[in-house]
Design a protein around this motif. Structure first.
Motif, PDB file in Angstrom:
ATOM      1  N   GLU A  24       0.827  -1.206   0.000  1.00 31.88           N
ATOM      2  CA  GLU A  24       0.000   0.000   0.000  1.00 31.88           C
ATOM      3  C   GLU A  24       0.859   1.253   0.000  1.00 31.88           C
ATOM      4  OE1 GLU A  24      -2.584  -0.439   3.362  1.00 31.88           O
ATOM      5  OE2 GLU A  24      -4.008  -1.697   2.266  1.00 31.88           O
ATOM      6  N   ILE A  33       2.489   1.810  -3.590  1.00 32.95           N
ATOM      7  CA  ILE A  33       1.612   2.160  -4.707  1.00 32.95           C
ATOM      8  C   ILE A  33       1.217   3.624  -4.587  1.00 32.95           C
ATOM      9  CG2 ILE A  33      -0.636   1.749  -5.774  1.00 32.95           C
ATOM     10  CD1 ILE A  33      -0.400  -1.156  -4.863  1.00 32.95           C
ATOM     11  N   VAL A  34       1.554   4.366  -5.607  1.00 35.07           N
ATOM     12  CA  VAL A  34       1.187   5.785  -5.662  1.00 35.07           C
ATOM     13  C   VAL A  34       0.238   5.950  -6.829  1.00 35.07           C
ATOM     14  CG1 VAL A  34       2.050   8.119  -5.963  1.00 35.07           C
ATOM     15  CG2 VAL A  34       3.422   6.443  -4.717  1.00 35.07           C
ATOM     16  N   LEU A  35      -0.976   6.409  -6.540  1.00 36.68           N
ATOM     17  CA  LEU A  35      -1.977   6.589  -7.581  1.00 36.68           C
ATOM     18  C   LEU A  35      -2.229   8.084  -7.785  1.00 36.68           C
ATOM     19  CD1 LEU A  35      -4.627   3.904  -6.609  1.00 36.68           C
ATOM     20  CD2 LEU A  35      -2.950   3.774  -8.421  1.00 36.68           C
ATOM     21  N   ASN A  36      -2.277   8.440  -9.017  1.00 40.80           N
ATOM     22  CA  ASN A  36      -2.721   9.802  -9.322  1.00 40.80           C
ATOM     23  C   ASN A  36      -3.948   9.691 -10.211  1.00 40.80           C
ATOM     24  OD1 ASN A  36      -1.697   9.165 -11.792  1.00 40.80           O
ATOM     25  ND2 ASN A  36       0.076  10.538 -11.667  1.00 40.80           N
ATOM     26  N   ASN A  37      -4.700  10.717 -10.273  1.00 34.81           N
ATOM     27  CA  ASN A  37      -5.973  10.685 -10.993  1.00 34.81           C
ATOM     28  C   ASN A  37      -5.778  10.451 -12.482  1.00 34.81           C
ATOM     29  OD1 ASN A  37      -7.427  11.018  -8.681  1.00 34.81           O
ATOM     30  ND2 ASN A  37      -7.487  13.264  -8.831  1.00 34.81           N
ATOM     31  N   ALA A  90      -3.497   8.646 -14.010  1.00 35.50           N
ATOM     32  CA  ALA A  90      -3.200   7.239 -14.270  1.00 35.50           C
ATOM     33  C   ALA A  90      -4.456   6.397 -14.148  1.00 35.50           C
ATOM     34  CB  ALA A  90      -2.126   6.742 -13.298  1.00 35.50           C
ATOM     35  N   VAL A  91      -5.314   6.711 -13.171  1.00 35.15           N
ATOM     36  CA  VAL A  91      -6.543   5.957 -12.982  1.00 35.15           C
ATOM     37  C   VAL A  91      -7.473   6.174 -14.174  1.00 35.15           C
ATOM     38  CG1 VAL A  91      -8.602   5.695 -11.544  1.00 35.15           C
ATOM     39  CG2 VAL A  91      -6.369   5.943 -10.473  1.00 35.15           C
ATOM     40  N   TYR A 118      -6.179   4.304 -17.242  1.00 36.48           N
ATOM     41  CA  TYR A 118      -6.412   2.858 -17.129  1.00 36.48           C
ATOM     42  C   TYR A 118      -7.867   2.524 -17.423  1.00 36.48           C
ATOM     43  CZ  TYR A 118      -6.893  -1.800 -15.163  1.00 36.48           C
ATOM     44  OH  TYR A 118      -7.185  -3.122 -14.988  1.00 36.48           O
TER      45      TYR A 118
END
Length: 136
Positions: A110, A113-117, A119-120, A123
């Protein structure tokens, strides 16, 4: 070539002669040799040392062959990353991986994992499952 007649020509002696009374004494000499005392024959397989030696040799041979064939070097094969990845994708699913993770592994994942808007969104647009995610 000169003709010869076997009956009129002188005979040639061979030079070989038998000793005096050779044939008369031959039977007695043979009988003397046959009547010699018999030697005691010891059979080879009645000795216990031969049996023990045979058993020991068989056990050593079996043990040596077992050790020889079990210690053969395993041929080294190098696997590239693509082969390993293809194998894992075909044979291991996410549920198998989850079962082998503990809490510390999950927390480490957790944090990594780096999520940015952006990339989401990229995908979701690439996989056309937007309706599925929006309805949940």
């Amino acid at each position: 070539m000169k003709k010869f007649n076997l009956e009129n020509d002188p005979k040639i002696t061979s030079g070989f002669t038998t000793p005096d009374q050779y044939f008369e004494q031959m039977e007695a000499r043979i009988m003397d040799r046959l009547s010699a005392p018999e030697t005691k024959v010891i059979p080879l397989w009645h000795r216990s040392s031969v049996w023990m030696s045979s058993i020991a040799a068989t056990l050593l041979l079996a043990g040596g062959l077992t050790i020889y064939y079990n210690n053969q070097p395993i041929p080294a094969t190098s696997l590239d990353d693509a082969t390993v990845e293809t194998y894992l994708q075909a044979n291991v699913n996410s549920y198998d991986l989850i079962q082998h993770l503990d809490e510390s592994d999950i927390q480490a994942l957790e944090k990594s994992i780096v999520l940015n808007n952006d990339a989401v969104e990229a995908y979701l647009s690439d996989h056309n499952n937007l309706d599925l995610y929006l309805n949940e």
